[in-house]
Design an enzyme around this catalytic site. Sequence first.
Site, PDB file in Angstrom:
ATOM      1  N   ASP A 173       0.881  -1.165   0.000  1.00 23.85           N
ATOM      2  CA  ASP A 173       0.000   0.000   0.000  1.00 23.85           C
ATOM      3  C   ASP A 173       0.920   1.217   0.000  1.00 23.85           C
ATOM      4  O   ASP A 173       1.426   1.618   1.051  1.00 23.85           O
ATOM      5  CB  ASP A 173      -0.906  -0.006   1.235  1.00 23.85           C
ATOM      6  CG  ASP A 173      -1.829   1.198   1.265  1.00 23.85           C
ATOM      7  OD1 ASP A 173      -2.345   1.590   0.202  1.00 23.85           O
ATOM      8  OD2 ASP A 173      -2.024   1.769   2.362  1.00 23.85           O
TER       9      ASP A 173
ATOM     10  N   GLU B 291      -1.074  -1.283  -4.859  1.00 21.71           N
ATOM     11  CA  GLU B 291      -2.304  -0.529  -5.101  1.00 21.71           C
ATOM     12  C   GLU B 291      -2.061   0.455  -6.239  1.00 21.71           C
ATOM     13  O   GLU B 291      -1.067   1.189  -6.238  1.00 21.71           O
ATOM     14  CB  GLU B 291      -2.741   0.216  -3.848  1.00 21.71           C
ATOM     15  CG  GLU B 291      -4.058   0.954  -4.059  1.00 21.71           C
ATOM     16  CD  GLU B 291      -4.546   1.636  -2.801  1.00 21.71           C
ATOM     17  OE1 GLU B 291      -5.376   1.049  -2.110  1.00 21.71           O
ATOM     18  OE2 GLU B 291      -4.066   2.752  -2.523  1.00 21.71           O
TER      19      GLU B 291
ATOM     20  N   ASP C  88      -2.740   1.349   6.983  1.00 25.05           N
ATOM     21  CA  ASP C  88      -1.904   1.089   5.799  1.00 25.05           C
ATOM     22  C   ASP C  88      -1.460  -0.382   5.765  1.00 25.05           C
ATOM     23  O   ASP C  88      -1.354  -0.975   4.699  1.00 25.05           O
ATOM     24  CB  ASP C  88      -0.662   1.992   5.809  1.00 25.05           C
ATOM     25  CG  ASP C  88      -1.006   3.430   6.105  1.00 25.05           C
ATOM     26  OD1 ASP C  88      -1.196   4.196   5.150  1.00 25.05           O
ATOM     27  OD2 ASP C  88      -1.099   3.772   7.303  1.00 25.05           O
TER      28      ASP C  88
END
Length: 196
Positions: free
Chosen positions: A9, A70, A143
């Site tokens: 992430d 991501e 996160d």
Amino acid sequence: MSLRVLGVDPGLTRCGIGVLDAGAGRGAHLVDVGVIRSDPDDGIDRRLLRISGGLREVIERHAPDVVAVERVFSQNNTPTVMGTAQVSGIAILLAAERGIPIAMHTPSEVKAAVTGSGRADKKQIQAMLVRLLGLPGPPRPADAADALAIALTQLWRGPGPVRLDSSGGARTSAQTVWADAERSARRARDTSTSRS
């Protein structure tokens, strides 16, 4: 041999990492989860260097078969988008240097894969991760949980070759041999360490 996925992430202050091994069926086993932090008071060069070093260490320690990141999406906060894009590029570059295939997933794809709804909020995602992975509580900070959700999304993509990029190139035989050798070395090292 189990498939190992590193979920990333990307973030400049906190870069989430989550490592999962595929289990039977759609099962998954937690290997590692956490964040790599950089100091907002440092210059961009020092911050990116810190994130890069942390990601490199995670990749070398866990030898993932796939790195899932991501996908950067448009939003109004330009500085946040820039930092996210820069960290995404680092993760992709580090994987490419080692011949590890990469995959990218949008936030809505991740939400839909983990919860069944592309509009799920962070609490719903965390609750599903606790249930699906048998965790004692949700990973913190958010996160870290997001990185696990990205890894889980990649594990659930289904059969077939992992794609290196949008052109559809599959892992080459040399990359497969390298990944198998790296995985064998890591597991031999883990066995040796546990006997000590």
